[in-house]
Design an enzyme around this catalytic site. Structure first.
Site, PDB file in Angstrom:
ATOM      1  CD  GLU A 146       0.615   1.318  -0.574  1.00 18.74           C
ATOM      2  OE1 GLU A 146       0.816   2.536  -0.453  1.00 18.74           O
ATOM      3  OE2 GLU A 146       0.409   0.774  -1.664  1.00 18.74           O
ATOM      4  CD  GLU A 303      -4.056  -0.007  -2.082  1.00 16.11           C
ATOM      5  OE1 GLU A 303      -3.480   0.799  -2.841  1.00 16.11           O
ATOM      6  OE2 GLU A 303      -4.097   0.130  -0.856  1.00 16.11           O
ATOM      7  CD1 TRP A 311      -0.706   7.873  -6.754  1.00 13.82           C
ATOM      8  CD2 TRP A 311       1.299   7.498  -7.671  1.00 13.82           C
ATOM      9  NE1 TRP A 311      -0.633   6.535  -7.046  1.00 13.82           N
ATOM     10  CE2 TRP A 311       0.593   6.272  -7.605  1.00 13.82           C
ATOM     11  CE3 TRP A 311       2.586   7.495  -8.226  1.00 13.82           C
ATOM     12  CZ2 TRP A 311       1.123   5.069  -8.069  1.00 13.82           C
ATOM     13  CZ3 TRP A 311       3.112   6.290  -8.686  1.00 13.82           C
ATOM     14  CH2 TRP A 311       2.384   5.106  -8.604  1.00 13.82           C
TER      15      TRP A 311
END
Ligand code: GLA
Length: 642
Positions: A146, A303, A311
């Site tokens: 990422e 993912e 989060w």
């Protein structure tokens, strides 16, 4: 990609005693896992001390995978430099716009322009590649993780110098830069390259073009890091494909179009936002985006989560069946791999409350049963791999436009180009129409309808591309605050929207943001935005109470272009898009049933798979394009081969 659908997740064995690894792999086999991503956050385990490598433990991990027929998306561990990195090289740590240097103790603690970071990252990536280039488990390079998730922009002196280099090659001369940035405004004219800084905290509003170029530069700097690692890997393993997991549709700091072009297979991560209404439609947007980034080629969902993340303010667990519906939506929309973060739920660390394939509670759990069932189902759907999705509609989206509109001085703070794009996409989703996303300068030839919800900035080439599409017979629908500025965020003069006055047959002279929704002549509601426009060649299809146009349609070449001067309510927007679809000859995949998603994937030889996913709590009868009827139970999904 290999045959069949890739299935698995991030495996972080370094977080666990070695005794668990055999059990992990046995359970992977039980769940139908055929692929895992390994090594992503292993830098401090692989290189515990600078320049000292320890691969013994990782050899055993890779061997275990190979012995069990599980392929590895082998990561370069460069997303998380170890503490030994930040201590001797503090100048390589990222700095925010307020000049605060950020420390280690988390991840992505590096300045993207740091030569020291690059050197150390390439060194560890090379060691990994040299060690495992012939390993039978190696299937795909998972470069970094990422990019830009936490350090998308760094404002340090090293970044400032790299920004100046980037600007020099973009503009050549200071005069050209001063012109592009409009620096005569507020006395910002530069007389020396050395005066140019990243847009650090300023007393008042920053220069919009400077800010925009800094976003472009920052995205390029990270792509450059990826390319450096990828090229190194390609030199050592020319036949192993390389990718990195993008965050398409969720994070807007990286230019996904430019980034995807550098990968062998597009991969992306997607997480549901619990607070969103109809979050499965948001998921469909991200999946359509991922497919479009690769020009329609199958892609890899690197993912997603089996249940809650850790989060968001309130991390919602997935309801029974939601994991399967989510996965099948990604599959329906072109994914050839369904993977999760992560395999085994962490015991320690910042993500211990993030769900995983193997939860804290073990295998006698809802999550495990759903994970194993999904593995079996995907194995049975192996023939889906390699098939593609055809869309007749494209929605234009560009990062530069989103970034430019992010400048705080706008006619209203209430326009949000990403939300508006998602709203239009959702209207098409509800109508059962499959939609691609496209870059404004991309190839539009295969489409019948192109929609432009809110493209504030468009280059000359992008503007001409849309005109050409309509001229050749395409249908276009443009939303407000589109085509307003050029690539340097300079207003296109002579009446709005300057890029497309001819295409739309409309010219507007002033914007009137709304504090309250207003009623249009048709009974529809407009909100947030209105403008004083007059038609030149267009016909008016709906008006404000003042008689000024709210919806227009203009014949252009062999095609036509609709324009909306306000944000229509959802029902009215659906009506406009339905009208445009009818005009353009765009049909739903199957007659739409509220809350039921129907998408088709096809092989070139004609074999196809019709996915019908019921997101409601009622059974639904779906009429297939072939004329049959299929009942899809509440919360269920069916895949009909054809
Ligand atoms: C991202 C990262 C993962 C993990 C998940 C949590 O996708 O790539 O390492 O942090 O978020 O949702």
């Amino acid at each position: 990609m290999p045959d069949g659908i890739a299935y698995g997740g991030d495996w972080n064995p370094e977080q666990w005693p070695e005794e668990t690894w055999e059990q992990d792999v046995a359970l992977m086999r039980e769940a139908g896992v055929n692929r895992v991503s390994v090594g992503i956050f292993s830098w401090s385990s692989l290189e515990p001390v600078e320049g000292v490598f320890d691969f013994g433990w990782f050899d055993r991990v890779m061997d275990l995978l190979a012995e069990n027929g599980i392929g590895a998306n082998l990561a370069t561990p460069t997303a998380s430099p170890p503490p030994w990195f930040s201590d001797p090289y503090p100048q390589a740590l990222p700095v925010d716009a307020d000049g605060r240097r950020l420390y280690h103790g988390s991840r992505q603690g590096f300045c993207p322009s740091s030569p020291i970071y690059r050197e150390k990252a390439l060194r560890v990536a090379e060691q990994v590649a040299l060690r495992y280039r012939d390993h039978p488990a190696l299937v795909l390079w998972h470069v970094h993780n990422e990019y830009g998730c936490h350090n998308a922009r760094c404002y340090c002196d090293t970044s400032a110098a790299a920004f100046r280099d980037w600007l020099r090659s973009r503009y050549g001369t200071l005069d050209a830069l001063n012109d592009a940035w409009g620096t005569a405004f507020w006395s910002q004219r530069y007389s020396d390259w050395a005066q140019i800084l990243p847009p650090r905290a300023t007393p008042s509003l920053p220069n919009p073009a400077q800010q925009l170029d800094f976003r472009r530069f920052s995205s390029d700097a990270l792509i450059e890091l990826y390319v450096a690692e990828r090229d190194l890997l390609k030199r050592l393993t020319p036949d192993v494909p390389a990718t990195t997991n993008l965050m398409a549709g969720a994070h807007w700091d990286m230019d996904c179009w430019a980034f995807a072009a550098e990968t062998d297979v597009v991969s992306t991560d997607h997480y549901l936002i619990g607070a969103r209404r109809e979050r499965h439609i948001d998921l469909a947007f991200a999946a359509d985006y991922a497919r479009s980034l690769g020009g329609g080629r199958p892609w890899l969902l690197m993912e997603h989560s089996t249940s809650a993340v850790n989060w968001q303010p309130r991390n919602l667990a997935k309801t029974p069946g939601e994991l399967r519906r989510n996965s099948l939506t990604h599959l329906a929309r072109g994914a050839d791999g369904i993977m999760f973060f992560q395999w085994r739920q962490s015991r320690s660390g910042a993500e211990k409350w993030h769900s995983a394939m193997l939860p804290h509670a073990g295998t006698d759990t809802k999550i495990w049963r759903e994970v194993a069932a999904l593995g079996a189902e995907l194995a049975a759907l192996a023939d889906v791999a390699g098939s593609t999705v055809k869309a007749d509609v494209a929605l234009l989206l560009d990062h530069s436009s989103v970034w430019a509109q992010d400048h705080p001085a706008q006619p209203t703070a209430e326009l949000d180009p990403v939300e508006e794009a998602k709203r239009w996409h959702a209207a098409l989703w509800r109508a059962g129409v499959t939609c691609d996303l496209a870059h404004p300068e991309g190839d539009l030839t295969g489409y019948r309808l192109v929609v432009v919800p809110q493209l504030y900035l468009v280059s000359d080439a992008g503007a001409a591309n849309l005109e050409e599409f309509a001229r050749r017979g395409g249908t276009v629908v443009v939303g407000p605050y589109s085509g307003i500025v050029d690539e340097h965020d300079r207003v296109r003069l002579g009446g709005y929207p300057g890029a497309w006055r001819d295409l739309l047959g409309v010219s507007a002279e002033e914007f009137f943001p709304l504090d309250e929704p207003i009623r249009l002549a048709s009974g529809a509601t407009g909100s947030v935005w209105s403008e004083a426009a007059r038609v030149t060649t267009a016909k008016v299809l709906d008006t404000y109470a003042t008689g000024e146009p709210a919806w227009t349609r203009n014949e252009f070449g062999d095609g036509a272009a609709h324009y909306l001067t306000t944000l229509l309510d959802d029902a009215a927007l659906a009506e406009v898009l339905a009208t445009a679809c009818r005009e353009a000859g765009v049909c739903a995949v199957a007659a739409s049933v509220a809350g039921v998603e129907v998408v088709r994937r096809s092989h070139p030889d004609g074999r196809s798979f019709l996915f019908a996913i019921n997101h409601t709590t009622e059974d639904a009868a779906v009429t297939t394009p072939e004329g049959g009827t299929v009942t899809v139970a509440a919360g269920d999904a069916v895949v009909i081969p054809g």
